[in-house]
Motif scaffolding. Structure first.
Motif, PDB file in Angstrom:
ATOM      1  N   GLU A   1       0.834  -1.206   0.000  1.00 56.00           N
ATOM      2  CA  GLU A   1       0.000   0.000   0.000  1.00 56.00           C
ATOM      3  C   GLU A   1       0.871   1.259   0.000  1.00 56.00           C
ATOM      4  OE1 GLU A   1      -2.644  -0.229   3.302  1.00 56.00           O
ATOM      5  OE2 GLU A   1      -3.229  -2.309   2.877  1.00 56.00           O
ATOM      6  N   ARG A   2       1.982   1.222   0.749  1.00 60.92           N
ATOM      7  CA  ARG A   2       2.899   2.373   0.772  1.00 60.92           C
ATOM      8  C   ARG A   2       3.491   2.587  -0.620  1.00 60.92           C
ATOM      9  NH1 ARG A   2       0.718   2.670   5.665  1.00 60.92           N
ATOM     10  NH2 ARG A   2       1.422   1.006   7.059  1.00 60.92           N
ATOM     11  N   TRP A   3       3.862   1.499  -1.266  1.00 61.61           N
ATOM     12  CA  TRP A   3       4.484   1.609  -2.574  1.00 61.61           C
ATOM     13  C   TRP A   3       3.494   2.141  -3.614  1.00 61.61           C
ATOM     14  CZ3 TRP A   3       9.092   2.349  -4.162  1.00 61.61           C
ATOM     15  CH2 TRP A   3       9.417   2.206  -5.508  1.00 61.61           C
ATOM     16  N   THR A   4       2.261   1.695  -3.533  1.00 65.16           N
ATOM     17  CA  THR A   4       1.243   2.203  -4.454  1.00 65.16           C
ATOM     18  C   THR A   4       1.032   3.699  -4.252  1.00 65.16           C
ATOM     19  OG1 THR A   4       0.117   0.057  -4.520  1.00 65.16           O
ATOM     20  CG2 THR A   4      -1.154   1.987  -5.180  1.00 65.16           C
ATOM     21  N   ALA A   5       1.011   4.139  -2.991  1.00 64.86           N
ATOM     22  CA  ALA A   5       0.863   5.573  -2.701  1.00 64.86           C
ATOM     23  C   ALA A   5       2.048   6.355  -3.265  1.00 64.86           C
ATOM     24  CB  ALA A   5       0.746   5.792  -1.200  1.00 64.86           C
ATOM     25  N   TYR A   6       3.233   5.773  -3.187  1.00 63.14           N
ATOM     26  CA  TYR A   6       4.419   6.436  -3.736  1.00 63.14           C
ATOM     27  C   TYR A   6       4.329   6.525  -5.259  1.00 63.14           C
ATOM     28  CZ  TYR A   6       9.242   7.158  -5.224  1.00 63.14           C
ATOM     29  OH  TYR A   6      10.367   7.642  -5.824  1.00 63.14           O
ATOM     30  N   LEU A   7       3.876   5.457  -5.924  1.00 57.57           N
ATOM     31  CA  LEU A   7       3.718   5.482  -7.374  1.00 57.57           C
ATOM     32  C   LEU A   7       2.709   6.548  -7.791  1.00 57.57           C
ATOM     33  CD1 LEU A   7       3.676   1.673  -8.299  1.00 57.57           C
ATOM     34  CD2 LEU A   7       5.570   3.297  -8.537  1.00 57.57           C
ATOM     35  N   GLU A   8       1.626   6.687  -7.038  1.00 52.63           N
ATOM     36  CA  GLU A   8       0.637   7.719  -7.330  1.00 52.63           C
ATOM     37  C   GLU A   8       1.254   9.112  -7.192  1.00 52.63           C
ATOM     38  OE1 GLU A   8      -2.520   9.218  -8.787  1.00 52.63           O
ATOM     39  OE2 GLU A   8      -2.786   7.100  -8.249  1.00 52.63           O
ATOM     40  N   HIS A   9       2.045   9.300  -6.131  1.00 46.91           N
ATOM     41  CA  HIS A   9       2.719  10.582  -5.918  1.00 46.91           C
ATOM     42  C   HIS A   9       3.658  10.895  -7.067  1.00 46.91           C
ATOM     43  CE1 HIS A   9       5.097  13.733  -3.995  1.00 46.91           C
ATOM     44  NE2 HIS A   9       6.178  13.021  -4.269  1.00 46.91           N
ATOM     45  N   ARG A  10       4.441   9.925  -7.518  1.00 55.16           N
ATOM     46  CA  ARG A  10       5.370  10.156  -8.614  1.00 55.16           C
ATOM     47  C   ARG A  10       4.634  10.449  -9.915  1.00 55.16           C
ATOM     48  NH1 ARG A  10      10.761   8.716  -8.469  1.00 55.16           N
ATOM     49  NH2 ARG A  10      10.676   9.628 -10.570  1.00 55.16           N
ATOM     50  N   SER A  11       3.493   9.786 -10.111  1.00 56.74           N
ATOM     51  CA  SER A  11       2.722  10.006 -11.329  1.00 56.74           C
ATOM     52  C   SER A  11       2.142  11.422 -11.367  1.00 56.74           C
ATOM     53  CB  SER A  11       1.590   8.978 -11.437  1.00 56.74           C
ATOM     54  OG  SER A  11       0.901   9.096 -12.661  1.00 56.74           O
ATOM     55  N   LEU A  12       1.717  11.918 -10.215  1.00 53.38           N
ATOM     56  CA  LEU A  12       1.150  13.257 -10.135  1.00 53.38           C
ATOM     57  C   LEU A  12       2.218  14.343 -10.070  1.00 53.38           C
ATOM     58  CD1 LEU A  12      -1.735  12.591  -7.590  1.00 53.38           C
ATOM     59  CD2 LEU A  12      -1.968  12.989 -10.057  1.00 53.38           C
ATOM     60  N   ASN A  13       3.449  13.961  -9.682  1.00 53.42           N
ATOM     61  CA  ASN A  13       4.536  14.938  -9.530  1.00 53.42           C
ATOM     62  C   ASN A  13       5.800  14.437 -10.227  1.00 53.42           C
ATOM     63  OD1 ASN A  13       3.319  16.841  -7.268  1.00 53.42           O
ATOM     64  ND2 ASN A  13       2.921  14.737  -6.632  1.00 53.42           N
TER      65      ASN A  13
ATOM     66  N   GLY B   1       1.721  16.292 -14.531  1.00 52.68           N
ATOM     67  CA  GLY B   1       1.314  15.178 -13.693  1.00 52.68           C
ATOM     68  C   GLY B   1      -0.036  14.632 -14.122  1.00 52.68           C
ATOM     69  N   ARG B   2      -0.177  13.319 -13.994  1.00 47.61           N
ATOM     70  CA  ARG B   2      -1.448  12.672 -14.341  1.00 47.61           C
ATOM     71  C   ARG B   2      -1.717  11.559 -13.348  1.00 47.61           C
ATOM     72  NH1 ARG B   2      -1.183  10.666 -20.291  1.00 47.61           N
ATOM     73  NH2 ARG B   2       0.966  10.195 -19.686  1.00 47.61           N
ATOM     74  N   PRO B   3      -2.976  11.213 -13.110  1.00 50.39           N
ATOM     75  CA  PRO B   3      -3.295  10.118 -12.195  1.00 50.39           C
ATOM     76  C   PRO B   3      -2.648   8.806 -12.654  1.00 50.39           C
ATOM     77  CG  PRO B   3      -5.258  11.392 -12.682  1.00 50.39           C
ATOM     78  CD  PRO B   3      -4.193  11.875 -13.617  1.00 50.39           C
ATOM     79  N   LEU B   4      -2.278   7.998 -11.693  1.00 52.38           N
ATOM     80  CA  LEU B   4      -1.623   6.733 -11.990  1.00 52.38           C
ATOM     81  C   LEU B   4      -2.495   5.836 -12.857  1.00 52.38           C
ATOM     82  CD1 LEU B   4       0.851   4.927 -11.473  1.00 52.38           C
ATOM     83  CD2 LEU B   4      -0.298   4.101  -9.391  1.00 52.38           C
ATOM     84  N   GLU B   5      -3.794   5.818 -12.591  1.00 54.69           N
ATOM     85  CA  GLU B   5      -4.705   4.965 -13.360  1.00 54.69           C
ATOM     86  C   GLU B   5      -4.718   5.343 -14.840  1.00 54.69           C
ATOM     87  OE1 GLU B   5      -6.716   2.246 -12.785  1.00 54.69           O
ATOM     88  OE2 GLU B   5      -5.459   2.079 -11.018  1.00 54.69           O
TER      89      GLU B   5
ATOM     90  N   PRO C   1      -0.890  -4.799 -12.779  1.00 58.39           N
ATOM     91  CA  PRO C   1      -0.905  -3.809 -11.703  1.00 58.39           C
ATOM     92  C   PRO C   1       0.219  -2.794 -11.907  1.00 58.39           C
ATOM     93  CG  PRO C   1       0.006  -5.885 -10.921  1.00 58.39           C
ATOM     94  CD  PRO C   1      -0.523  -6.151 -12.295  1.00 58.39           C
ATOM     95  N   ALA C   2       0.065  -1.624 -11.314  1.00 56.53           N
ATOM     96  CA  ALA C   2       1.022  -0.535 -11.521  1.00 56.53           C
ATOM     97  C   ALA C   2       2.442  -0.928 -11.129  1.00 56.53           C
ATOM     98  CB  ALA C   2       0.573   0.690 -10.725  1.00 56.53           C
ATOM     99  N   HIS C   3       2.574  -1.714 -10.061  1.00 60.13           N
ATOM    100  CA  HIS C   3       3.917  -2.044  -9.587  1.00 60.13           C
ATOM    101  C   HIS C   3       4.676  -2.949 -10.550  1.00 60.13           C
ATOM    102  CE1 HIS C   3       3.015  -6.208  -8.339  1.00 60.13           C
ATOM    103  NE2 HIS C   3       1.857  -5.741  -7.893  1.00 60.13           N
TER     104      HIS C   3
ATOM    105  N   GLU D   1       5.571 -10.596  -5.155  1.00 61.51           N
ATOM    106  CA  GLU D   1       5.590  -9.967  -3.828  1.00 61.51           C
ATOM    107  C   GLU D   1       6.672  -8.898  -3.754  1.00 61.51           C
ATOM    108  OE1 GLU D   1       4.198  -9.215  -0.057  1.00 61.51           O
ATOM    109  OE2 GLU D   1       3.355 -10.675  -1.479  1.00 61.51           O
ATOM    110  N   ALA D   2       7.847  -9.195  -4.325  1.00 62.21           N
ATOM    111  CA  ALA D   2       8.940  -8.222  -4.323  1.00 62.21           C
ATOM    112  C   ALA D   2       8.559  -6.979  -5.108  1.00 62.21           C
ATOM    113  CB  ALA D   2      10.204  -8.852  -4.897  1.00 62.21           C
ATOM    114  N   SER D   3       7.929  -7.186  -6.259  1.00 63.47           N
ATOM    115  CA  SER D   3       7.512  -6.064  -7.096  1.00 63.47           C
ATOM    116  C   SER D   3       6.497  -5.185  -6.373  1.00 63.47           C
ATOM    117  CB  SER D   3       6.921  -6.578  -8.409  1.00 63.47           C
ATOM    118  OG  SER D   3       6.436  -5.526  -9.202  1.00 63.47           O
ATOM    119  N   ALA D   4       5.552  -5.799  -5.691  1.00 61.58           N
ATOM    120  CA  ALA D   4       4.517  -5.043  -4.981  1.00 61.58           C
ATOM    121  C   ALA D   4       5.106  -4.188  -3.862  1.00 61.58           C
ATOM    122  CB  ALA D   4       3.480  -6.001  -4.411  1.00 61.58           C
TER     123      ALA D   4
END
Length: 369
Positions: free
Chosen positions: A220-232, A238-242, A254-256, A331-334
């Motif tokens: 969940e932390r990693w997904t939040a970080y990917l969203e942050h990087r996508s927006l910034n 910046g664009r939404p990760l989806e 999945p994004a990861h 699991e490592a990727s996630a």
């Protein structure tokens, strides 16, 4: 002191210049680095630097000297650049001719640099039948202990350059960080980021890897970080990760599994997201694991993190993540570790501490019985 420690790296110099520091190189490894990094704005000074730029000399063997390991910075041996210089002076003084000087230089440079003492220079001269040159050099050295010390002359020139403020403006020569902040640069710089938290001096990378391995909710932390990087992003809008994911794969993955951005641990916003689930107990564990790693270095002959068993580390990860071997990559990727192989490399630093912890738990359980 690069016999006892690694030589100054290009990335260290680039990192300093990236912060606006004007870096001057001369005389020794500084001259070599200045020649290599002149297009990035490093300022070279002196004849040794000029020799590197012109291609007349190359490699650090030209400037290497033996030094005592006790903190005395005095050179105990002769570097090749100084030998070439005094041989040239000998030719100009009529003590040698060009061919004899060239032959003597080849014999002298064949001596391993920490053994190229004045006594070794005299011995080589005797063996080559160049006793007149040896006497001439000794006479000049007796009158001036710095005679022929080209490295010293260039170092003093660099100090004068720094004091006088001479040299090009960094703003005119230093490229955008995107030109030199490579994957290797991020890996190197991340390894040195540290801070004091709860009275503990900890490397940020150690804290991150600990969370990636032990935090059950780290995906969940990693997904939040990917969203942050996508927006910034570093460049562009910046664009939404989806949205990015739909464009890249139609959401088939999945994004990861698609995005693996470089992590810059110097960025406080990124660190805040990546360590959002860290507790005080986690930081204390990171400190214990770091101490265990230090003990392993001191007590196990030849120990290195790289030498930690891949199989042992993999089994540790499978145990902690409670996943099957075939699911290790996912699991490592996630968790932001890209794949199982990279997760194993990252987690090796945790193995000594984890084993100590397991041993302590076993001992406590034994006493309880």
């Amino acid at each position: 002191m690069y016999h006892q420690a690694p030589a100054l790296r290009h990335k260290e110099i680039l990192a300093a210049m990236g912060r606006g520091v004007r870096v001057i190189g001369a005389a020794s490894i500084g001259a070599l680095r200045a020649a290599e990094l002149r297009e990035f704005g490093m300022h070279g000074v002196g004849s040794i630097y000029a020799g590197y730029v012109r291609g007349e000399i190359d490699g650090d063997d030209e400037v290497a000297v033996g030094q005592a390991p006790d903190g005395d910075f005095g050179a105990l041996t002769w570097p090749v650049v100084n030998l070439r210089h005094v041989l040239t002076l000998g030719v100009l003084a009529g003590v040698l001719d060009g061919a004899r000087a060239a032959a003597l230089l080849e014999e002298l440079r064949a001596v391993f640099y920490p053994q190229r003492t004045m006594a070794a220079v005299r011995a080589v001269c005797r063996r080559q039948g160049e006793t007149e040159f040896a006497r001439w050099l000794a006479e000049h050295r007796s009158r001036d202990s710095h005679f022929g010390d080209l490295k010293r002359a260039d170092a003093l020139a660099a100090v004068r350059t720094a004091l006088n403020g001479a040299g090009p403006s960094l703003g005119d020569t230093l490229p955008s960080p995107s030109a030199w902040e490579t994957t290797n640069f991020y890996r190197w710089s991340n390894a040195f980021v540290r801070g004091c938290v709860d009275g503990l001096d900890l490397f940020t990378e150690d804290r991150l890897v600990y969370q990636q391995v032990f935090d059950p909710a780290y995906s969940e932390r990693w997904t939040a970080y990917l969203e942050h990087r996508s927006l910034n992003p570093a460049d562009g809008p910046g664009r939404p990760l989806e949205v990015r994911l739909a464009e890249a794969t139609g959401r088939l993955l999945p994004a990861h599994r698609v995005f693996h951005p470089l992590v810059d641990l110097r960025d406080e916003a990124s660190v805040s997201l990546l360590l959002a689930g860290e507790s005080k107990q986690d930081r204390q564990a990171v400190a214990r694991y770091a101490d265990a790693l230090t003990r392993a270095h001191h007590t196990a002959a030849g120990f290195s993190v790289a030498a930690v068993s891949d199989d042992l580390t993999r089994r540790l990860l499978l145990r902690v993540w409670r996943c099957a071997e075939q699911d290790l990559d996912v699991e490592a990727s996630a968790r932001g570790l890209v794949c199982g192989a990279r997760a194993v490399e990252a987690a090796k630093r945790l193995v000594p501490g984890f084993l100590e912890e397991m041993a302590e738990r076993t001992e406590v359980a034994g006493h309880g019985c």
